[in-house]
Motif scaffolding. Structure first.
Motif, short mmCIF file in Angstrom:
data_model
loop_
_atom_site.label_atom_id
_atom_site.label_comp_id
_atom_site.label_asym_id
_atom_site.label_seq_id
_atom_site.Cartn_x
_atom_site.Cartn_y
_atom_site.Cartn_z
N SER A 157 0.81 -1.21 0.00
CA SER A 157 0.00 0.00 0.00
C SER A 157 0.85 1.27 0.00
N ALA A 158 0.42 2.24 -0.78
CA ALA A 158 1.10 3.54 -0.81
C ALA A 158 0.96 4.26 0.53
N HIS A 159 -0.03 3.87 1.34
CA HIS A 159 -0.20 4.45 2.68
C HIS A 159 1.03 4.17 3.55
N LEU A 160 1.66 3.01 3.33
CA LEU A 160 2.83 2.65 4.12
C LEU A 160 4.01 3.59 3.86
N LYS A 161 4.00 4.22 2.69
CA LYS A 161 5.08 5.13 2.29
C LYS A 161 4.75 6.60 2.57
N GLY A 162 3.56 6.84 3.10
CA GLY A 162 3.15 8.22 3.33
C GLY A 162 2.82 8.95 2.05
N LYS A 163 2.44 8.18 1.03
CA LYS A 163 2.17 8.77 -0.28
C LYS A 163 0.70 8.63 -0.69
N ALA A 164 -0.18 8.33 0.26
CA ALA A 164 -1.59 8.11 -0.07
C ALA A 164 -2.48 8.73 1.00
N ALA A 165 -3.70 9.02 0.58
CA ALA A 165 -4.69 9.54 1.52
C ALA A 165 -6.08 9.11 1.09
N ASP A 166 -6.95 8.93 2.06
CA ASP A 166 -8.36 8.65 1.79
C ASP A 166 -9.17 9.86 2.24
N ILE A 167 -10.06 10.33 1.37
CA ILE A 167 -10.87 11.51 1.65
C ILE A 167 -12.33 11.10 1.83
N LYS A 168 -12.93 11.52 2.92
CA LYS A 168 -14.32 11.18 3.21
C LYS A 168 -15.25 11.78 2.16
N VAL A 169 -16.26 11.00 1.75
CA VAL A 169 -17.23 11.46 0.74
C VAL A 169 -18.63 11.42 1.35
N GLU A 170 -19.39 12.49 1.12
CA GLU A 170 -20.76 12.57 1.61
C GLU A 170 -21.70 12.91 0.45
N GLY A 171 -22.07 11.92 -0.32
CA GLY A 171 -23.02 12.14 -1.40
C GLY A 171 -22.38 12.33 -2.75
N SER A 172 -23.21 12.24 -3.79
CA SER A 172 -22.72 12.26 -5.16
C SER A 172 -22.16 13.62 -5.57
N ARG A 173 -22.79 14.71 -5.14
CA ARG A 173 -22.29 16.05 -5.47
C ARG A 173 -20.92 16.27 -4.85
N HIS A 174 -20.78 15.86 -3.61
CA HIS A 174 -19.51 15.95 -2.89
C HIS A 174 -18.43 15.16 -3.63
N ARG A 175 -18.80 13.94 -4.07
CA ARG A 175 -17.86 13.09 -4.79
C ARG A 175 -17.41 13.74 -6.10
N PHE A 176 -18.35 14.34 -6.81
CA PHE A 176 -18.03 15.00 -8.07
C PHE A 176 -17.04 16.14 -7.86
N LEU A 177 -17.29 17.00 -6.88
CA LEU A 177 -16.41 18.16 -6.64
C LEU A 177 -15.00 17.71 -6.27
N ILE A 178 -14.91 16.67 -5.46
CA ILE A 178 -13.59 16.16 -5.06
C ILE A 178 -12.87 15.56 -6.26
N LEU A 179 -13.55 14.70 -7.00
CA LEU A 179 -12.92 14.06 -8.15
C LEU A 179 -12.45 15.08 -9.18
N ARG A 180 -13.30 16.05 -9.47
CA ARG A 180 -12.92 17.06 -10.46
C ARG A 180 -11.67 17.80 -10.03
N SER A 181 -11.59 18.15 -8.76
CA SER A 181 -10.42 18.90 -8.28
C SER A 181 -9.16 18.04 -8.26
N LEU A 182 -9.30 16.76 -7.92
CA LEU A 182 -8.13 15.87 -7.88
C LEU A 182 -7.53 15.71 -9.27
N ILE A 183 -8.39 15.49 -10.25
CA ILE A 183 -7.91 15.34 -11.63
C ILE A 183 -7.31 16.64 -12.13
#
Length: 205
Positions: free
Chosen positions: A150-176
């Protein structure tokens, strides 16, 4: 996605050119056939020209998004960098990404590049990013069923909490937008990492 659209458009273009070739080899025998052949050739020509323009637009969109993403990161990164080479963030502290198990840790490493990318993405998304998992020690990663590499073991990963489809869209768009190339989409969180040892330009569930 845009590359696939461009490839699909290119395949369609080849198909149309094949039709034109078939017309050329089927010489018209009557005036009616000739008129029909000319009309069909004109239709195909218009379709080919339209498809070429469509491909050009898609390529321009892809290049523009890439340039904007790089420019956005560089602009924000300059604001974070301190004279001693450390990074100062607007929305996060490095501690937000420390292992959240109850064990004592002699050392915890979190890649500042990961945090800076997420800080920029958070700014672009305009909504809070709640980090549910960042760096993981080996014991904690094993306890929760994380993969052994896992990339988490290297300090190179993160999990972001998602609350609903609109929230997921805004996060995904910004990450990309800011340049993340490894994204996992789940019901309650989104995983991102910058592990160069793994495949890039991938999204999974």
């Amino acid at each position: 996605m845009k590359n696939k659209l461009i490839e699909s458009a290119g395949s369609s273009l080849i198909g149309w050119l094949d039709k034109v070739t078939n017309f050329l080899f089927s010489a018209p025998k009557t005036e009616r056939d000739t008129n029909f052949w000319q009309r069909e050739c004109q239709k195909l020509q218009n379709q080919v020209l339209g498809q070429q323009e469509h491909i050009k637009i898609l390529e321009q969109m892809r290049d523009t998004l890439q340039e904007e993403g790089v420019g956005l990161f560089q602009e924000k990164k300059e604001k974070y960098e301190q004279e001693d080479g450390s990074m100062e963030f607007n929305y996060f502290d490095i501690e937000d990404f420390y292992c959240n198990c109850e064990r004592e840790h002699d050392e915890e490493f979190v890649d500042p590049k990961l945090v800076s990318f997420l800080d920029i993405a958070r700014d672009y998304a305009g909504i809070p990013f709640v980090i549910t998992s960042g760096y993981r020690c080996a014991e904690h990663n094993r306890d929760i069923g994380g993969v052994s590499d896992s990339a988490h073991l290297k300090g190179k990963a993160a999990d972001i909490k998602v609350e609903g489809s609109r929230h997921r869209f805004l996060i995904l768009r910004s990450l990309i937008r800011v340049g993340f190339k490894r994204i996992g989409v789940y019901d309650t969180y989104i995983h991102v990492d910058i592990d160069e040892s793994k495949s890039t330009k991938v999204v999974w569930r």
